[in-house]
Motif scaffolding. Sequence first.
Motif, PDB file in Angstrom:
ATOM      1  N   ILE A   1       0.839  -1.200   0.000  1.00 29.94           N
ATOM      2  CA  ILE A   1       0.000   0.000   0.000  1.00 29.94           C
ATOM      3  C   ILE A   1       0.873   1.249   0.000  1.00 29.94           C
ATOM      4  CG2 ILE A   1      -1.529   1.385   1.456  1.00 29.94           C
ATOM      5  CD1 ILE A   1      -3.156  -1.063   2.007  1.00 29.94           C
ATOM      6  N   ALA A   2       1.916   1.258   0.832  1.00 25.89           N
ATOM      7  CA  ALA A   2       2.821   2.408   0.873  1.00 25.89           C
ATOM      8  C   ALA A   2       3.485   2.615  -0.484  1.00 25.89           C
ATOM      9  CB  ALA A   2       3.877   2.199   1.962  1.00 25.89           C
ATOM     10  N   ALA A   3       3.898   1.524  -1.121  1.00 24.77           N
ATOM     11  CA  ALA A   3       4.551   1.634  -2.427  1.00 24.77           C
ATOM     12  C   ALA A   3       3.579   2.123  -3.494  1.00 24.77           C
ATOM     13  CB  ALA A   3       5.139   0.278  -2.832  1.00 24.77           C
ATOM     14  N   THR A   4       2.326   1.693  -3.388  1.00 21.27           N
ATOM     15  CA  THR A   4       1.311   2.153  -4.342  1.00 21.27           C
ATOM     16  C   THR A   4       1.055   3.644  -4.174  1.00 21.27           C
ATOM     17  OG1 THR A   4       0.261  -0.030  -4.398  1.00 21.27           O
ATOM     18  CG2 THR A   4      -1.080   1.850  -5.103  1.00 21.27           C
ATOM     19  N   MET A   5       0.939   4.107  -2.942  1.00 16.47           N
ATOM     20  CA  MET A   5       0.779   5.541  -2.701  1.00 16.47           C
ATOM     21  C   MET A   5       1.953   6.312  -3.280  1.00 16.47           C
ATOM     22  SD  MET A   5      -2.118   5.865  -1.270  1.00 16.47           S
ATOM     23  CE  MET A   5      -3.236   4.508  -0.919  1.00 16.47           C
ATOM     24  N   ASP A   6       3.144   5.777  -3.070  1.00 11.64           N
ATOM     25  CA  ASP A   6       4.343   6.445  -3.587  1.00 11.64           C
ATOM     26  C   ASP A   6       4.320   6.508  -5.110  1.00 11.64           C
ATOM     27  OD1 ASP A   6       6.885   7.703  -2.885  1.00 11.64           O
ATOM     28  OD2 ASP A   6       7.796   6.035  -3.961  1.00 11.64           O
ATOM     29  N   ALA A   7       3.786   5.467  -5.751  1.00 11.28           N
ATOM     30  CA  ALA A   7       3.697   5.470  -7.214  1.00 11.28           C
ATOM     31  C   ALA A   7       2.819   6.614  -7.708  1.00 11.28           C
ATOM     32  CB  ALA A   7       3.147   4.129  -7.705  1.00 11.28           C
ATOM     33  N   TYR A   8       1.709   6.845  -7.037  1.00 12.20           N
ATOM     34  CA  TYR A   8       0.821   7.946  -7.425  1.00 12.20           C
ATOM     35  C   TYR A   8       1.466   9.307  -7.150  1.00 12.20           C
ATOM     36  CZ  TYR A   8      -3.354   5.222  -8.571  1.00 12.20           C
ATOM     37  OH  TYR A   8      -4.267   4.393  -9.185  1.00 12.20           O
TER      38      TYR A   8
END
Length: 208
Positions: free
Chosen positions: A97-104
């Motif tokens: 989830i943290a990595a996905t947020m960072d992608a956005y």
Amino acid sequence: MTATEQTEARPRGTRLPRRARRNQLLGAAQEVFVAQGYHAAAMDDIADRAGVSKPVLYQHFPGKLELYLALLDQHCEALVQAVRQALASTTDNKQRIAATMDAYFSFVEHEGGAFRLVFESDLTNEPSVRERVDQVSLDCAKLVSPLIAEDTDLPEEQSMLLAVSLCGLAQVTARHWLSAGDSIPRDVAKNLTAALAWRGIAGFPMQH
């Protein structure tokens, strides 16, 4: 080097391989579309920004809409790929989830304003644009949904609904963060958003 800097460094009329010329034109078009919006942008402006004649521009793109859609396809795919890589970067769902947020957040911050074409287009009444904008959100959610199902044991439809919510949270928050002038450091903003999302998902215990 930006498309403008490339243009300034290269005399008008210099021949380029077709792929390089196409990329140059897309870079120039992105700058114009982001700055002016679709409706105010003119092919003359894009040709001037690229340092080419308008006939050269039309050799690669039949019209303004085709040029816009090519850019949209490019950046929609970039976002989907970034989310895919984020999810593949770890097997820990909290960290995913943290990595996905960072992608956005990274997409919003580093794509030369391209996120405005994807999420803030002034051409969403055009079906071909609306389809792409809807599809990129759906594609990202489809990547996230199986992991939510795995972590919560929720049915597919419910997991997909939560995935759409999570991706929507990511993109809206990242856009707000950027528009607020980076008053909150990116890592802090990303971590806050990831914590909210994780606490929400963690509230759905495994169903037995």
